[in-house]
Design a protein around this motif. Structure first.
Motif, short mmCIF file in Angstrom:
data_model
loop_
_atom_site.label_atom_id
_atom_site.label_comp_id
_atom_site.label_asym_id
_atom_site.label_seq_id
_atom_site.Cartn_x
_atom_site.Cartn_y
_atom_site.Cartn_z
N THR A 1 17.49 -3.89 -72.55
CA THR A 1 17.52 -3.45 -72.32
C THR A 1 16.75 -1.81 -73.10
O THR A 1 17.41 -1.54 -74.17
CB THR A 1 18.94 -2.81 -72.34
N PRO A 2 16.09 -1.05 -72.78
CA PRO A 2 15.61 0.08 -73.21
C PRO A 2 16.55 1.03 -74.13
O PRO A 2 17.18 1.18 -73.20
CB PRO A 2 14.39 0.87 -72.74
N GLU A 3 16.30 1.94 -74.87
CA GLU A 3 17.24 2.61 -76.21
C GLU A 3 17.25 3.61 -74.50
O GLU A 3 18.84 4.51 -75.04
CB GLU A 3 16.28 3.29 -77.29
N ASP A 4 17.03 4.78 -73.98
CA ASP A 4 16.85 5.68 -73.50
C ASP A 4 18.10 4.97 -72.33
O ASP A 4 19.70 6.15 -71.57
CB ASP A 4 15.87 6.25 -72.77
N ALA A 5 17.87 3.54 -71.22
CA ALA A 5 19.26 3.39 -70.50
C ALA A 5 20.09 2.64 -71.55
O ALA A 5 21.21 3.40 -71.19
CB ALA A 5 18.21 2.53 -69.94
N ARG A 6 19.90 2.50 -72.23
CA ARG A 6 21.71 1.95 -73.32
C ARG A 6 22.56 3.12 -73.20
O ARG A 6 22.97 3.24 -73.18
CB ARG A 6 20.68 1.29 -74.64
N ASP A 7 21.63 4.42 -73.75
CA ASP A 7 22.75 5.31 -74.47
C ASP A 7 23.13 6.73 -72.73
O ASP A 7 24.08 6.48 -72.64
CB ASP A 7 21.25 6.59 -74.42
N PHE A 8 22.71 6.22 -71.89
CA PHE A 8 22.87 6.12 -70.06
C PHE A 8 23.74 5.45 -70.10
O PHE A 8 24.91 6.30 -69.84
CB PHE A 8 21.30 6.45 -69.14
N PHE A 9 23.81 3.86 -70.09
CA PHE A 9 25.01 3.03 -69.94
C PHE A 9 26.21 3.74 -70.85
O PHE A 9 27.27 3.55 -70.20
CB PHE A 9 24.62 2.08 -70.63
N LYS A 10 26.16 4.06 -71.92
CA LYS A 10 26.95 4.10 -72.90
C LYS A 10 27.39 5.53 -72.33
O LYS A 10 29.30 5.85 -72.38
CB LYS A 10 26.35 4.61 -74.08
N GLN A 11 26.88 6.29 -72.10
CA GLN A 11 27.43 7.85 -71.39
C GLN A 11 28.33 7.11 -69.64
O GLN A 11 29.33 8.07 -69.94
CB GLN A 11 26.16 8.42 -71.07
N ILE A 12 27.66 6.49 -69.13
CA ILE A 12 29.01 6.55 -67.73
C ILE A 12 30.22 5.90 -68.24
O ILE A 12 31.10 6.02 -67.98
CB ILE A 12 27.49 5.27 -67.37
N GLN A 13 29.38 4.34 -68.71
CA GLN A 13 30.70 4.08 -70.05
C GLN A 13 31.91 5.24 -69.98
O GLN A 13 32.76 4.71 -69.67
CB GLN A 13 30.57 3.04 -71.01
N GLN A 14 31.84 6.05 -70.52
CA GLN A 14 32.60 7.12 -71.51
C GLN A 14 33.19 7.84 -70.42
O GLN A 14 33.66 7.95 -70.10
CB GLN A 14 31.78 7.48 -72.23
N ALA A 15 32.27 8.40 -69.26
CA ALA A 15 32.69 9.15 -68.37
C ALA A 15 33.67 8.03 -67.01
O ALA A 15 35.22 8.78 -67.13
CB ALA A 15 31.13 9.20 -67.40
N VAL A 16 33.22 7.17 -67.31
CA VAL A 16 34.27 6.18 -66.76
C VAL A 16 35.58 5.86 -67.59
O VAL A 16 37.17 5.96 -66.51
CB VAL A 16 34.00 4.96 -66.10
N LYS A 17 35.62 5.59 -68.58
CA LYS A 17 36.65 5.60 -69.46
C LYS A 17 37.63 6.85 -69.47
O LYS A 17 38.84 6.39 -69.10
CB LYS A 17 36.38 5.42 -70.72
N ASN A 18 37.32 7.43 -69.48
CA ASN A 18 37.80 9.00 -69.86
C ASN A 18 38.11 9.77 -67.84
O ASN A 18 38.27 11.33 -68.00
CB ASN A 18 37.73 10.04 -70.16
N GLN A 19 37.35 9.44 -67.48
CA GLN A 19 37.56 10.41 -65.67
C GLN A 19 37.03 11.04 -65.31
O GLN A 19 37.73 11.68 -65.16
CB GLN A 19 38.76 9.76 -65.20
N THR A 20 35.95 11.29 -66.34
CA THR A 20 35.05 12.69 -66.64
C THR A 20 33.78 12.63 -65.55
O THR A 20 33.08 11.32 -65.85
CB THR A 20 34.85 13.34 -67.86
N PRO A 21 33.40 14.28 -65.09
CA PRO A 21 32.34 13.72 -63.48
C PRO A 21 30.95 13.65 -64.95
O PRO A 21 31.24 13.71 -66.18
CB PRO A 21 31.80 15.30 -63.16
N VAL A 22 29.70 12.60 -64.19
CA VAL A 22 28.23 12.45 -65.17
C VAL A 22 27.98 13.66 -63.89
O VAL A 22 28.02 13.76 -62.70
CB VAL A 22 27.80 11.09 -64.60
N LYS A 23 26.97 14.67 -65.01
CA LYS A 23 26.35 15.19 -64.61
C LYS A 23 24.36 15.26 -64.84
O LYS A 23 24.53 15.02 -66.04
CB LYS A 23 26.82 17.14 -64.88
N PHE A 24 23.92 15.37 -63.68
CA PHE A 24 22.40 15.43 -63.80
C PHE A 24 22.29 16.63 -63.28
O PHE A 24 22.52 17.32 -62.94
CB PHE A 24 22.48 14.32 -62.93
N GLU A 25 20.40 16.85 -64.33
CA GLU A 25 19.85 18.21 -63.80
C GLU A 25 18.57 17.12 -63.72
O GLU A 25 17.72 16.95 -64.66
CB GLU A 25 20.02 18.64 -64.35
N LEU A 26 17.65 16.88 -62.24
CA LEU A 26 16.92 16.52 -62.51
C LEU A 26 15.83 17.96 -62.33
O LEU A 26 15.78 18.35 -61.33
CB LEU A 26 16.58 15.91 -61.00
#
Length: 81
Positions: free
Chosen positions: A20-45
């Motif tokens: 897994t590339p480093e940026d995807a690894r970081d994104f995956f960790k953020q998703i896991q934390q958001a799910v664990k804490n039940q906080t929204p994930v916000k994207f800006e494209l």
């Protein structure tokens, strides 16, 4: 508009090489934390034409409708390569 991340899990068969590339690894960790804490994930494209879009992924709502077994298999209990 679309975006793509690829995650390679440790449990993947050996015929599927990759890490897994480093940026995807970081994104995956953020998703896991958001799910664990039940906080929204916000994207800006932002596009090369200067367009900007903001999205919010409601993890609390997702936890209510997605079975816990699916969440464990897809996100919370998975380890990346």
């Amino acid at each position: 508009m679309s975006f793509f991340y690829s995650f390679t899990y440790q449990e993947m068969p050996s015929f599927r090489p990759g890490k897994t590339p480093e940026d995807a690894r970081d994104f995956f960790k953020q998703i896991q934390q958001a799910v664990k804490n039940q906080t929204p994930v916000k994207f800006e494209l932002e596009t090369s034409q200067g367009w900007q879009r903001q999205f919010s992924w409601d993890t609390q709502r997702m936890m209510k409708v997605v079975p816990s077994e699916v969440m464990d298999f897809c996100l919370t209990e998975r380890k990346l390569k």
